[in-house]
Design a protein around this motif. Structure first.
Motif, mmCIF file in Angstrom:
data_model
loop_
_atom_site.group_PDB
_atom_site.id
_atom_site.type_symbol
_atom_site.label_atom_id
_atom_site.label_comp_id
_atom_site.label_asym_id
_atom_site.label_seq_id
_atom_site.Cartn_x
_atom_site.Cartn_y
_atom_site.Cartn_z
ATOM 1 N N LEU A 20 1.119 -1.143 0.374
ATOM 2 C CA LEU A 20 0.154 0.056 -0.159
ATOM 3 C C LEU A 20 0.955 1.287 0.182
ATOM 4 O O LEU A 20 2.207 0.917 -0.050
ATOM 5 N N SER A 21 0.259 2.589 -0.813
ATOM 6 C CA SER A 21 0.795 3.342 -0.130
ATOM 7 C C SER A 21 -0.090 4.545 -0.064
ATOM 8 O O SER A 21 -1.331 4.747 -0.967
ATOM 9 N N CYS A 22 0.601 5.890 -0.032
ATOM 10 C CA CYS A 22 0.268 7.480 0.439
ATOM 11 C C CYS A 22 0.459 8.154 -0.036
ATOM 12 O O CYS A 22 1.326 8.240 1.009
ATOM 13 N N ALA A 23 -0.186 8.603 -0.718
ATOM 14 C CA ALA A 23 0.999 10.606 -0.823
ATOM 15 C C ALA A 23 -0.136 11.479 -0.265
ATOM 16 O O ALA A 23 -1.576 11.260 -0.908
ATOM 17 N N ALA A 24 0.747 12.179 0.712
ATOM 18 C CA ALA A 24 -0.023 13.090 0.604
ATOM 19 C C ALA A 24 -0.004 14.498 0.171
ATOM 20 O O ALA A 24 1.507 14.707 -0.037
ATOM 21 N N SER A 25 -0.697 15.499 -0.378
ATOM 22 C CA SER A 25 0.169 16.600 -0.750
ATOM 23 C C SER A 25 -0.962 18.285 0.018
ATOM 24 O O SER A 25 -1.831 17.857 0.155
ATOM 25 N N GLY A 26 -0.827 19.364 -0.954
ATOM 26 C CA GLY A 26 -1.703 20.570 -0.331
ATOM 27 C C GLY A 26 -0.782 21.205 -0.204
ATOM 28 O O GLY A 26 0.279 21.328 -0.006
ATOM 29 N N SER A 27 -1.047 22.161 1.286
ATOM 30 C CA SER A 27 -0.159 23.280 1.428
ATOM 31 C C SER A 27 0.053 22.653 2.765
ATOM 32 O O SER A 27 0.112 23.250 4.138
ATOM 33 N N ILE A 28 1.120 21.868 2.780
ATOM 34 C CA ILE A 28 2.668 20.780 3.825
ATOM 35 C C ILE A 28 3.348 21.929 3.975
ATOM 36 O O ILE A 28 4.045 22.152 3.335
ATOM 37 N N PHE A 29 3.511 22.264 5.593
ATOM 38 C CA PHE A 29 5.065 22.005 6.588
ATOM 39 C C PHE A 29 5.539 21.676 7.152
ATOM 40 O O PHE A 29 6.557 21.775 6.198
ATOM 41 N N SER A 30 5.032 20.865 7.220
ATOM 42 C CA SER A 30 5.797 19.604 8.098
ATOM 43 C C SER A 30 4.709 18.809 8.922
ATOM 44 O O SER A 30 3.563 18.329 8.338
ATOM 45 N N ILE A 31 5.850 16.724 7.951
ATOM 46 C CA ILE A 31 4.648 15.922 8.587
ATOM 47 C C ILE A 31 5.123 15.474 9.423
ATOM 48 O O ILE A 31 6.505 15.087 9.594
ATOM 49 N N TYR A 32 3.928 14.583 11.091
ATOM 50 C CA TYR A 32 5.486 14.082 11.682
ATOM 51 C C TYR A 32 5.016 12.772 11.784
ATOM 52 O O TYR A 32 5.597 12.347 10.516
ATOM 53 N N ALA A 33 4.454 12.906 12.179
ATOM 54 C CA ALA A 33 3.942 10.532 12.297
ATOM 55 C C ALA A 33 3.301 10.918 11.296
ATOM 56 O O ALA A 33 2.027 11.471 11.257
ATOM 57 N N MET A 34 3.187 8.974 10.674
ATOM 58 C CA MET A 34 2.506 8.960 9.631
ATOM 59 C C MET A 34 2.148 7.594 10.301
ATOM 60 O O MET A 34 3.379 6.613 10.516
ATOM 61 N N GLY A 35 0.817 6.565 9.783
ATOM 62 C CA GLY A 35 0.271 5.940 9.725
ATOM 63 C C GLY A 35 -0.882 4.996 9.063
ATOM 64 O O GLY A 35 -1.101 5.499 7.792
ATOM 65 N N TRP A 36 -0.895 3.882 9.486
ATOM 66 C CA TRP A 36 -1.900 2.906 8.859
ATOM 67 C C TRP A 36 -2.443 2.421 9.359
ATOM 68 O O TRP A 36 -2.193 1.720 10.733
ATOM 69 N N TYR A 37 -3.555 2.695 9.092
ATOM 70 C CA TYR A 37 -5.181 1.784 9.908
ATOM 71 C C TYR A 37 -5.476 1.049 9.311
ATOM 72 O O TYR A 37 -5.774 1.056 8.354
ATOM 73 N N ARG A 38 -7.031 0.456 9.925
ATOM 74 C CA ARG A 38 -7.664 -0.732 9.737
ATOM 75 C C ARG A 38 -8.378 -0.696 10.417
ATOM 76 O O ARG A 38 -9.001 -0.665 11.270
ATOM 77 N N GLN A 39 -9.795 -0.924 9.732
ATOM 78 C CA GLN A 39 -11.596 -1.412 10.130
ATOM 79 C C GLN A 39 -12.761 -2.385 9.136
ATOM 80 O O GLN A 39 -11.928 -2.090 8.086
ATOM 81 N N ALA A 40 -12.144 -3.501 10.042
ATOM 82 C CA ALA A 40 -12.932 -4.964 9.298
ATOM 83 C C ALA A 40 -14.733 -4.723 9.631
ATOM 84 O O ALA A 40 -15.011 -3.698 10.801
ATOM 85 N N PRO A 41 -15.435 -5.600 8.852
ATOM 86 C CA PRO A 41 -16.839 -4.869 8.855
ATOM 87 C C PRO A 41 -17.203 -6.144 10.602
ATOM 88 O O PRO A 41 -17.190 -6.248 11.146
ATOM 89 N N GLY A 42 -17.999 -4.393 11.367
ATOM 90 C CA GLY A 42 -18.527 -4.305 11.897
ATOM 91 C C GLY A 42 -17.076 -4.344 13.510
ATOM 92 O O GLY A 42 -17.621 -4.248 14.439
ATOM 93 N N LYS A 43 -15.823 -3.862 13.010
ATOM 94 C CA LYS A 43 -15.220 -3.783 14.330
ATOM 95 C C LYS A 43 -14.236 -2.530 13.839
ATOM 96 O O LYS A 43 -14.914 -1.630 13.135
ATOM 97 N N GLN A 44 -13.822 -2.153 14.848
ATOM 98 C CA GLN A 44 -13.649 -0.364 15.555
ATOM 99 C C GLN A 44 -12.251 -1.174 14.545
ATOM 100 O O GLN A 44 -11.651 -1.462 13.682
ATOM 101 N N ARG A 45 -12.339 0.692 13.829
ATOM 102 C CA ARG A 45 -10.650 1.190 13.125
ATOM 103 C C ARG A 45 -9.713 0.841 13.836
ATOM 104 O O ARG A 45 -9.552 1.305 15.320
#
Length: 121
Positions: A20-45
């Motif tokens: 999986l890949s994720c690209a951030a764009s926009g008016s960015i000054f600085s990015i601190y932590a980045m991460g991945w979360y997931r949510q399965a059906p009927g479960k919390q993220r």
């Protein structure tokens, strides 16, 4: 504003791999932590993995040894390499980033739209 765009989800057989890949764009000054979360059906993220701007990582116990998170600070991207996938890894995966924008004095949490990962034979 900040946009996070994910790619790389799909259908894979048990034992297979995805990236999986994720690209951030926009008016960015600085990015601190980045991460991945997931949510399965009927479960919390839930947190899957996260990485600081300095490269420190943290993983959910269920994915340790199978998943690897990495980031490219110059390109504002974060990736998740997923190996030895199991049926229980099936979920919508969301990219998350704590970003300070050019206009803001503090960081704010941003989310991608999510990408489906299905592990099935």
């Amino acid at each position: 504003q900040v946009q996070l765009v994910e790619s790389g989800g799909g259908l894979v057989q048990p034992g297979g791999s995805l990236r999986l890949s994720c690209a951030a764009s926009g008016s960015i000054f600085s990015i601190y932590a980045m991460g991945w979360y997931r949510q399965a059906p009927g479960k919390q993220r839930e947190l899957v993995a996260r990485i600081t701007s300095g490269g420190s990582t943290d993983y959910a116990d269920s994915v340790k040894g199978r998943f690897t998170i990495s980031r490219d600070n110059a390109k504002n991207t974060v990736s998740l390499r997923m190996n030895s996938l199991k049926a229980e890894d099936t979920a919508v995966y969301y990219c998350n980033a704590h970003v300070r924008t050019l206009a803001a004095g503090t960081a704010k949490s941003y989310w991608g739209q999510g990408t489906q990962v299905t592990v099935s034979s």
